[in-house]
Design a protein around this motif. Structure first.
Motif, PDB file in Angstrom:
ATOM      1  N   LYS A 137      72.393  76.755  59.727  1.00  0.00           N
ATOM      2  CA  LYS A 137      72.557  75.308  59.898  1.00  0.00           C
ATOM      3  C   LYS A 137      73.871  75.017  60.619  1.00  0.00           C
ATOM      4  CE  LYS A 137      71.215  72.814  56.436  1.00  0.00           C
ATOM      5  NZ  LYS A 137      71.105  72.067  55.171  1.00  0.00           N
ATOM      6  N   HIS A 138      74.921  75.704  60.208  1.00  0.00           N
ATOM      7  CA  HIS A 138      76.238  75.527  60.820  1.00  0.00           C
ATOM      8  C   HIS A 138      76.213  75.940  62.295  1.00  0.00           C
ATOM      9  CE1 HIS A 138      80.531  74.902  60.553  1.00  0.00           C
ATOM     10  NE2 HIS A 138      80.742  76.087  61.110  1.00  0.00           N
ATOM     11  N   GLU A 139      75.592  77.065  62.594  1.00  0.00           N
ATOM     12  CA  GLU A 139      75.503  77.545  63.979  1.00  0.00           C
ATOM     13  C   GLU A 139      74.676  76.588  64.845  1.00  0.00           C
ATOM     14  OE1 GLU A 139      76.336  79.759  67.202  1.00  0.00           O
ATOM     15  OE2 GLU A 139      77.201  80.064  65.214  1.00  0.00           O
ATOM     16  N   MET A 149      74.331  73.438  64.455  1.00  0.00           N
ATOM     17  CA  MET A 149      75.123  72.221  64.694  1.00  0.00           C
ATOM     18  C   MET A 149      75.969  72.365  65.964  1.00  0.00           C
ATOM     19  SD  MET A 149      74.517  69.934  62.359  1.00  0.00           S
ATOM     20  CE  MET A 149      75.899  68.878  62.032  1.00  0.00           C
ATOM     21  N   TYR A 150      76.543  73.560  66.157  1.00  0.00           N
ATOM     22  CA  TYR A 150      77.358  73.797  67.351  1.00  0.00           C
ATOM     23  C   TYR A 150      76.522  73.909  68.620  1.00  0.00           C
ATOM     24  CZ  TYR A 150      81.553  74.561  64.600  1.00  0.00           C
ATOM     25  OH  TYR A 150      82.636  74.398  63.774  1.00  0.00           O
ATOM     26  N   GLN A 151      75.258  74.264  68.489  1.00  0.00           N
ATOM     27  CA  GLN A 151      74.416  74.513  69.655  1.00  0.00           C
ATOM     28  C   GLN A 151      73.453  73.368  69.968  1.00  0.00           C
ATOM     29  OE1 GLN A 151      72.421  78.251  69.700  1.00  0.00           O
ATOM     30  NE2 GLN A 151      74.186  79.368  68.962  1.00  0.00           N
ATOM     31  N   ARG A 152      73.688  72.184  69.433  1.00  0.00           N
ATOM     32  CA  ARG A 152      72.745  71.077  69.622  1.00  0.00           C
ATOM     33  C   ARG A 152      72.460  70.764  71.085  1.00  0.00           C
ATOM     34  NH1 ARG A 152      75.023  66.751  65.418  1.00  0.00           N
ATOM     35  NH2 ARG A 152      76.922  67.618  66.261  1.00  0.00           N
ATOM     36  N   ASP A 153      73.486  70.709  71.919  1.00  0.00           N
ATOM     37  CA  ASP A 153      73.266  70.399  73.343  1.00  0.00           C
ATOM     38  C   ASP A 153      72.457  71.497  74.036  1.00  0.00           C
ATOM     39  OD1 ASP A 153      74.572  67.953  73.255  1.00  0.00           O
ATOM     40  OD2 ASP A 153      76.517  68.831  73.775  1.00  0.00           O
ATOM     41  N   LYS A 154      72.764  72.748  73.705  1.00  0.00           N
ATOM     42  CA  LYS A 154      72.040  73.871  74.296  1.00  0.00           C
ATOM     43  C   LYS A 154      70.583  73.876  73.832  1.00  0.00           C
ATOM     44  CE  LYS A 154      74.017  77.838  75.353  1.00  0.00           C
ATOM     45  NZ  LYS A 154      74.714  79.118  75.184  1.00  0.00           N
TER      46      LYS A 154
END
Length: 93
Positions: free
Chosen positions: A64-66, A68-73
């Motif tokens: 879930k944390h990872e 969150m960082y990759q939403r745009d990708k």
């Protein structure tokens, strides 16, 4: 009356239909593994499209944390895989 190809007629119907979101959700489920990989797909519990939002549900906190960082990708990859701009926002739950 003008001529339409069957594909154009179906796309026109889907653009105006309520079932469009359901069909897009099925398409995303089909391409999710190739877009995000086997491990992410295995630990993803649920994918939904509501309007122009992709909602990803998982119970694995590090994933879930990872995500969150990759939403745009994720948004970019899903739209590329579907061949049209379907997702404008990614929500991780």
């Amino acid at each position: 009356m003008g001529e339409f190809s069957i594909g154009d007629a179906i796309n026109d119907f889907l653009a105006k239909s309520r079932i469009k979101g359901g069909i897009q959700a099925l398409q995303i489920e089909d391409v999710w593994e190739q877009v995000m990989g086997k491990t992410v797909a295995r630990y993803t519990d649920k994918l939904q499209i509501i309007g122009d939002k992709l909602i990803i549900t998982t119970t694995v906190a590090p994933l879930k944390h990872e995500l969150m960082y990759q939403r745009d990708k994720i948004k970019q990859r899903v739209n590329e895989a579907l061949g049209q701009k379907v997702v404008n926002e990614v929500i991780i739950q």
